[in-house]
Design an enzyme around this catalytic site. Sequence first.
Site, mmCIF file in Angstrom:
data_model
loop_
_atom_site.group_PDB
_atom_site.id
_atom_site.type_symbol
_atom_site.label_atom_id
_atom_site.label_comp_id
_atom_site.label_asym_id
_atom_site.label_seq_id
_atom_site.Cartn_x
_atom_site.Cartn_y
_atom_site.Cartn_z
ATOM 1 N N ASP A 324 0.854 -1.178 0.000
ATOM 2 C CA ASP A 324 0.000 0.000 0.000
ATOM 3 C C ASP A 324 0.897 1.237 0.000
ATOM 4 O OD1 ASP A 324 -2.432 1.389 0.135
ATOM 5 O OD2 ASP A 324 -2.240 1.612 2.298
ATOM 6 N N ASP A 622 -2.306 -1.126 5.804
ATOM 7 C CA ASP A 622 -2.676 -0.670 7.135
ATOM 8 C C ASP A 622 -4.164 -0.394 7.288
ATOM 9 O OD1 ASP A 622 -2.863 1.535 5.552
ATOM 10 O OD2 ASP A 622 -1.525 2.803 6.724
ATOM 11 N N ASP A 626 -7.322 -2.952 3.061
ATOM 12 C CA ASP A 626 -6.209 -3.859 2.784
ATOM 13 C C ASP A 626 -6.454 -5.266 3.327
ATOM 14 O OD1 ASP A 626 -4.633 -1.835 1.599
ATOM 15 O OD2 ASP A 626 -4.004 -1.136 3.568
#
Length: 882
Positions: A324, A622, A626
């Site tokens: 990410d 996080d 996700d």
Amino acid sequence: MKPWPSLTADQVLKELGSGFEGLSAEEASRRLSSEGPNRLQSPYKPSPLKIFLSQFQDYLILVLVFASAVAYIAGETSNTYVILAIILLVAVIGFLQEYRAERSMEALREMVAPEADVFREGKMISTPAEKLVPGDVIFLEAGDKVPADGRVLEETSLQVIESALTGESLPIKKDAFPLPDETPLADQKNMVFMGTIVSYGNCRAVVTATGEKTELGKISGLIKKRPEEPPLQTKLDQLAKRQAVIVLIVSAAVFLLSVNRGQPILDTLITAISLAVAGVPEALPFVVTLALAFGTQIMAKKSAIIRSLPAVETLGSTTVICTDKTGTLTSGEMTVREIRTFRRVDVTGSGYAPEGEFLQDGRAVNPKEDDLALLLRIAVLSNNADIEQAEGKWKVLGDPTEGALIVAAKKAGLLEEMRENFAEVAEHPFDSDRKRMTTINRSKDQAGLAASTKGAPEVVLERCTHILGSGGVRALSDADRRSIHEYSDQMAERALRVLAFAWRPLDDASLEREQVESGLIFVGLVGIMDPPRPEAREAIRTCKQAGIRPVMITGDHRITARAIGSELGIGEGDALEGAEIDGLSDQEIEKVSVFARVTAEHKVRIVEALKRRGHIVAMTGDGVNDAPALTAADIGVSMGRTGTEVAKEASDMVIADDNFATIVAAVEEGRRIYDNIRKGTSYLLSVSFAEIMTIFLAVLAGLPVPLQAVQILWINVVAEEFPAIGLAVEPSHRGIMLRPPRDPKETLLNRGLLIYTLGIAGAIVAGSLGLFYLALQAGEDLTYARTVAFAALGFFTLYNAYASRSLEKSIFRINPLSNKKVLVGIAASVFSLLVVIYIPFLQGFFGTVPLRGETWGAILVAGLLVIAVSEVMKKILPGLKV
């Protein structure tokens, strides 16, 4: 029916059978009965008892269970009890390895606001969030956690933080206007979603979905998908199955051969028991668990918390890391990167810590010089944010973009001075139509009033008539306007959020907005972004050296993703947006390194496509969005500081310091662990093969069985286990991060290592069976000869353990003191063997007698054959390297 975002507020209320004043209590109760509570359901989780019982499904455990049953039938009760004790020990170790809580759904439930402000028949009341139903009208204000998905009916400067759901790093400004039918989730500005946070303003919204029908609920459904077995566990299962088959075939062959020769059935059963026990490397699960557990201790010291033991090895075999952007590759904190007055000044530092320099052409400049000081003064005065330090960490109170401006002023040492010298008289706030904010301030020395304006460059510029140049204030020309627009566009292309700043002196005649915001003096532009972490660049470079391809997956815009990827060295060329993924093949997805505007489903699609292409995929993240991809990946890595509880519970490893570089350390540790597991597996299997072949060849040759089952168990569980502990913690060798990842399809014992293992086993068989035969030929009784075979096998195992410290280097090139645990383990094993040979009350149980000195001399010299075979095969076998 059209999607909720496409309808007007009145149309949404009509479709939901509600009104602006909300539902009646009776109608809400009726809908609650039909729709169910507004909560997420927990998935089924196996009980600890079921996890423990599942350990007995292992093939090698089943072989031992069979052996204990045969031993009991044959009257060998002592062997039966010993085997059962070993079964229980192995099962307990397996249970401790596998037992961990699966709490992803509980974490999702915790994200739901416990209370909600809802309108019932025109009156606002507080009610448990789980009692909300579609059609309820709720009131949200700054600081609230959104309790359900809803359509905005009216709002006042509403901003919502959706980074945990969509990956967007900035607060999203919301409104009540209809949108096109196919508007992506991240761009649905008239909707609010369960689990997100209201950061500014307030609104009235009508609930459109509750529970598992919300966007958060859909993600929870994705998390329910069980991940596949880790690669190491799969390989160990395959190895156990093959070993079990070999043991059963050899045992059956010996049984049939012995019966055919007319030997007593009872004696034949005892021989079969010995073979079955010999073929099971009882210490292997323990050694593998120890290697993984020791790795978790090392990783904990490096801020990586392992939630699943096999995750360490899996990360070591990773070929792709899908990461990410927000809060992982970037700091997750908006930062001023560039100031453009009549000159360009770069601002260093990252995040909210007020540390950094102001640089012009790489040289430090004084931020208190007139142009910079004036721009920063405007930034501070037209600002409602603040910063504070709590527990050693700086944080922003208010809007993150405004906070970045406050941090820049703090870096310059001007923040406190400006706040002390100016008092606010009036404010014309920012809104989505005006796209600017103006404050009117009076200097404490009563020098007069001044207007300070910030906002979108095109909006501020059209209100300006003058510009601050290097020679002072002058009229703003058309050429100046073109240059400013050009600078603004260039900054935007580098993923900077651009704000313009202007001011003008005022008299006390009028403070009307139109008059205040006209005839402004243009001062400059500021570029703000969520910057890459400095350590992320080095971590990505190291990943590439190790043959691991980083892939950035973000919910942010294409331009931002492309700029961050370019700055970090991820990918080449353009980024691919999530909407374009659906039409691509797995092979086409594999070639892309930067993905933008992706949803939770897109992330899972990317991870699964890469896995189908043969990659071992690690996914870092996080946010709530996700979590499904973390679960779908071979190993999920979540962030400890900024990560949501959902992401942490869905992951296999948590990075406590949110440092991408920590993942690189985990990769190195994973490779070291896998090296050591291969060494330990080869070491233990070579002993098991040697025990099987020693008994099998003796039976074929018409000799008595050289080893009793209890002797084999003592070697397998005690004597060989101490050195195996040392092998499990063998330090890594130089260059471990300069080699490419191993082929994920490679077996634990590749061809070269299998040949090596069989060669070592052959040397042990030759020595043990040879000494046993010579003892019988010398007229020794069977008990003495079996003690010779037992001691020889035990000591040859120790030679093998030391030789296994490296599968590449000669043992004569290894520092003996570099792994003292192996030396201590060898010493402990020698002691364990001598104890059962020389302690009288143990001699009867293990069937041993003391050995003479010359016998020990022959054993120690014959053991050198193991060293010789090891040295030769390390030179001639190319397949020993991992």
